[in-house]
Write a protein that holds these residues in place. Sequence first.
Motif, PDB file in Angstrom:
ATOM      1  N   VAL A   1       0.848  -1.202   0.000  1.00 33.28           N
ATOM      2  CA  VAL A   1       0.000   0.000   0.000  1.00 33.28           C
ATOM      3  C   VAL A   1       0.884   1.253   0.000  1.00 33.28           C
ATOM      4  O   VAL A   1       0.596   2.236  -0.705  1.00 33.28           O
ATOM      5  CB  VAL A   1      -0.952  -0.019   1.213  1.00 33.28           C
ATOM      6  CG1 VAL A   1      -1.660   1.317   1.386  1.00 33.28           C
ATOM      7  CG2 VAL A   1      -1.977  -1.142   1.050  1.00 33.28           C
ATOM      8  N   ARG A   2       1.969   1.210   0.752  1.00 35.13           N
ATOM      9  CA  ARG A   2       2.875   2.368   0.797  1.00 35.13           C
ATOM     10  C   ARG A   2       3.498   2.608  -0.585  1.00 35.13           C
ATOM     11  O   ARG A   2       3.596   3.746  -1.044  1.00 35.13           O
ATOM     12  CB  ARG A   2       3.959   2.160   1.866  1.00 35.13           C
ATOM     13  CG  ARG A   2       3.364   2.132   3.277  1.00 35.13           C
ATOM     14  CD  ARG A   2       4.358   1.622   4.298  1.00 35.13           C
ATOM     15  NE  ARG A   2       5.325   2.612   4.748  1.00 35.13           N
ATOM     16  CZ  ARG A   2       5.112   3.505   5.705  1.00 35.13           C
ATOM     17  NH1 ARG A   2       3.946   3.554   6.307  1.00 35.13           N
ATOM     18  NH2 ARG A   2       6.056   4.335   6.073  1.00 35.13           N
ATOM     19  N   GLN A   3       3.901   1.508  -1.232  1.00 33.29           N
ATOM     20  CA  GLN A   3       4.481   1.652  -2.576  1.00 33.29           C
ATOM     21  C   GLN A   3       3.443   2.218  -3.543  1.00 33.29           C
ATOM     22  O   GLN A   3       3.731   3.121  -4.333  1.00 33.29           O
ATOM     23  CB  GLN A   3       4.984   0.290  -3.061  1.00 33.29           C
ATOM     24  CG  GLN A   3       5.666   0.362  -4.433  1.00 33.29           C
ATOM     25  CD  GLN A   3       6.170  -0.991  -4.919  1.00 33.29           C
ATOM     26  OE1 GLN A   3       6.419  -1.892  -4.115  1.00 33.29           O
ATOM     27  NE2 GLN A   3       6.300  -1.133  -6.225  1.00 33.29           N
ATOM     28  N   LEU A   4       2.219   1.697  -3.475  1.00 29.23           N
ATOM     29  CA  LEU A   4       1.147   2.168  -4.357  1.00 29.23           C
ATOM     30  C   LEU A   4       0.900   3.669  -4.160  1.00 29.23           C
ATOM     31  O   LEU A   4       0.796   4.426  -5.129  1.00 29.23           O
ATOM     32  CB  LEU A   4      -0.117   1.359  -4.066  1.00 29.23           C
ATOM     33  CG  LEU A   4      -1.352   1.588  -4.943  1.00 29.23           C
ATOM     34  CD1 LEU A   4      -2.235   0.335  -4.897  1.00 29.23           C
ATOM     35  CD2 LEU A   4      -2.175   2.795  -4.531  1.00 29.23           C
ATOM     36  N   LEU A   5       0.834   4.100  -2.914  1.00 29.70           N
ATOM     37  CA  LEU A   5       0.521   5.518  -2.664  1.00 29.70           C
ATOM     38  C   LEU A   5       1.675   6.432  -3.062  1.00 29.70           C
ATOM     39  O   LEU A   5       1.455   7.561  -3.511  1.00 29.70           O
ATOM     40  CB  LEU A   5       0.128   5.716  -1.193  1.00 29.70           C
ATOM     41  CG  LEU A   5      -1.228   5.091  -0.835  1.00 29.70           C
ATOM     42  CD1 LEU A   5      -1.508   5.237   0.654  1.00 29.70           C
ATOM     43  CD2 LEU A   5      -2.363   5.727  -1.651  1.00 29.70           C
ATOM     44  N   ARG A   6       2.902   5.947  -2.908  1.00 29.07           N
ATOM     45  CA  ARG A   6       4.037   6.757  -3.378  1.00 29.07           C
ATOM     46  C   ARG A   6       4.005   6.871  -4.903  1.00 29.07           C
ATOM     47  O   ARG A   6       4.302   7.926  -5.470  1.00 29.07           O
ATOM     48  CB  ARG A   6       5.349   6.160  -2.885  1.00 29.07           C
ATOM     49  CG  ARG A   6       5.553   6.370  -1.381  1.00 29.07           C
ATOM     50  CD  ARG A   6       6.981   6.103  -0.952  1.00 29.07           C
ATOM     51  NE  ARG A   6       7.248   4.695  -0.869  1.00 29.07           N
ATOM     52  CZ  ARG A   6       7.493   4.029   0.281  1.00 29.07           C
ATOM     53  NH1 ARG A   6       7.526   4.691   1.423  1.00 29.07           N
ATOM     54  NH2 ARG A   6       7.734   2.756   0.269  1.00 29.07           N
ATOM     55  N   GLN A   7       3.613   5.781  -5.573  1.00 26.59           N
ATOM     56  CA  GLN A   7       3.511   5.824  -7.042  1.00 26.59           C
ATOM     57  C   GLN A   7       2.335   6.699  -7.474  1.00 26.59           C
ATOM     58  O   GLN A   7       2.413   7.392  -8.496  1.00 26.59           O
ATOM     59  CB  GLN A   7       3.400   4.388  -7.589  1.00 26.59           C
ATOM     60  CG  GLN A   7       4.727   3.669  -7.444  1.00 26.59           C
ATOM     61  CD  GLN A   7       4.756   2.185  -7.789  1.00 26.59           C
ATOM     62  OE1 GLN A   7       5.827   1.580  -7.717  1.00 26.59           O
ATOM     63  NE2 GLN A   7       3.646   1.574  -8.143  1.00 26.59           N
ATOM     64  N   ALA A   8       1.270   6.689  -6.689  1.00 27.19           N
ATOM     65  CA  ALA A   8       0.132   7.565  -6.996  1.00 27.19           C
ATOM     66  C   ALA A   8       0.546   9.030  -6.859  1.00 27.19           C
ATOM     67  O   ALA A   8       0.154   9.881  -7.664  1.00 27.19           O
ATOM     68  CB  ALA A   8      -1.039   7.251  -6.071  1.00 27.19           C
ATOM     69  N   CYS A   9       1.347   9.311  -5.852  1.00 27.67           N
ATOM     70  CA  CYS A   9       1.840  10.681  -5.641  1.00 27.67           C
ATOM     71  C   CYS A   9       2.631  11.147  -6.867  1.00 27.67           C
ATOM     72  O   CYS A   9       2.403  12.243  -7.388  1.00 27.67           O
ATOM     73  CB  CYS A   9       2.709  10.709  -4.375  1.00 27.67           C
ATOM     74  SG  CYS A   9       3.373  12.325  -3.975  1.00 27.67           S
ATOM     75  N   ASP A  10       3.521  10.278  -7.341  1.00 23.67           N
ATOM     76  CA  ASP A  10       4.314  10.632  -8.532  1.00 23.67           C
ATOM     77  C   ASP A  10       3.408  10.807  -9.752  1.00 23.67           C
ATOM     78  O   ASP A  10       3.630  11.686 -10.579  1.00 23.67           O
ATOM     79  CB  ASP A  10       5.346   9.532  -8.835  1.00 23.67           C
ATOM     80  CG  ASP A  10       6.449   9.491  -7.788  1.00 23.67           C
ATOM     81  OD1 ASP A  10       6.626  10.495  -7.066  1.00 23.67           O
ATOM     82  OD2 ASP A  10       7.129   8.453  -7.684  1.00 23.67           O
ATOM     83  N   TYR A  11       2.376   9.964  -9.848  1.00 28.52           N
ATOM     84  CA  TYR A  11       1.537   9.977 -11.054  1.00 28.52           C
ATOM     85  C   TYR A  11       0.695  11.245 -11.150  1.00 28.52           C
ATOM     86  O   TYR A  11       0.499  11.792 -12.238  1.00 28.52           O
ATOM     87  CB  TYR A  11       0.631   8.738 -11.077  1.00 28.52           C
ATOM     88  CG  TYR A  11      -0.132   8.631 -12.366  1.00 28.52           C
ATOM     89  CD1 TYR A  11       0.537   8.426 -13.574  1.00 28.52           C
ATOM     90  CD2 TYR A  11      -1.518   8.778 -12.394  1.00 28.52           C
ATOM     91  CE1 TYR A  11      -0.151   8.362 -14.766  1.00 28.52           C
ATOM     92  CE2 TYR A  11      -2.213   8.714 -13.592  1.00 28.52           C
ATOM     93  CZ  TYR A  11      -1.530   8.506 -14.771  1.00 28.52           C
ATOM     94  OH  TYR A  11      -2.214   8.454 -15.961  1.00 28.52           O
TER      95      TYR A  11
END
Length: 239
Positions: free
Chosen positions: A207-217
Motif C-alpha cells: 500500500v505504501r508503494q502504491l501511494l508513493r507511485q500515486a503521488c508521482d503519477y
Amino acid sequence: MNVTVACEHNPAMDSEEGKRAYPEGLGVCLKEMLSEAGHCVTLVTMDENGAEGLTDDILAKTDVMFWWGHWYHQKVSDEIIGKVADRALRGMGMVFLHSAHDSKMFKKLLGSSCSLKWREDGEHERLWCVDPTHPVARGLGEFIDIPEEEMYGEPFDIPTPDELVYIGWFRGGEVLRGGCVFRRGAGKLFYFNPGHETYPTYKLPAVRQLLRQACDYVAPALPLKEKICCPHIEQFSVR
Ligand code: ZN
C-alpha cells in the motif's frame, strides 16, 4: 516535490484500536511514508476547527496534496475548499484516501454525491489490479491483500473514472472501484478506498508503494497555470 498531507485527527484515533493501528498518528504515518520517498512533506491536521492550518503559504508551495477526513468534513470552510479546488484545477495533484470520498473537496471536484455502501467489520479486502500497465500499479502484481478493512461497496456514485486501476473485493461479496484516476482541469486526482483509522492498512509495504507511485503519477507535469480561465474568454469579452 512539496507534498501536503491534510489529515484529520478524530476521537476514533484516540480509541484503543486507533492507537494500536497508528500509535504515532495516522497523519504522521502518511507523512513518514512520503518523506521516505524524498519528498518535503507538510502535515496539516484537520479537527473540529476545520483545516485552518492549511494556510495560503502552504497551499502555494504544494505540488501534491493528500486528503484524509471523516468526522469533520463539514467543518472545513468553503473558502479553503474553494482555494484548494482552484489550485487542483490549475494542475496540483491530489490523492483522496478512504472516507475522503465524502469530503466537500472530493464532491466539489467530481460533481456527484460520491455515496457508497459501507460496513465496518474488519473484513479481508483483495484489491484486484485491472490495469497492470498503469504507473500507479507498477511492480505490485495481480492483487494486494489487506487483512482487515472497512467494507466500501458499489454503487459508488462517482462519474465514470478516467482511469480505473483497482477494483476492491470484500469477503462479504461486495466490490468497489477502489483505485481510480480522474482528470479535472489541468490536474489529476487519485481515489483509494482502503484506510479506515482503526486498521493499520497504511503500514502495509504494498500500500505504501502504491501511494508513493500515486503521488508521482498525479504530480504536475508542467508549472501550474496562472488561472483556470481560457484566454479567449477574456480576449473576446465585451469591454
Ligand atoms: Zn472508515
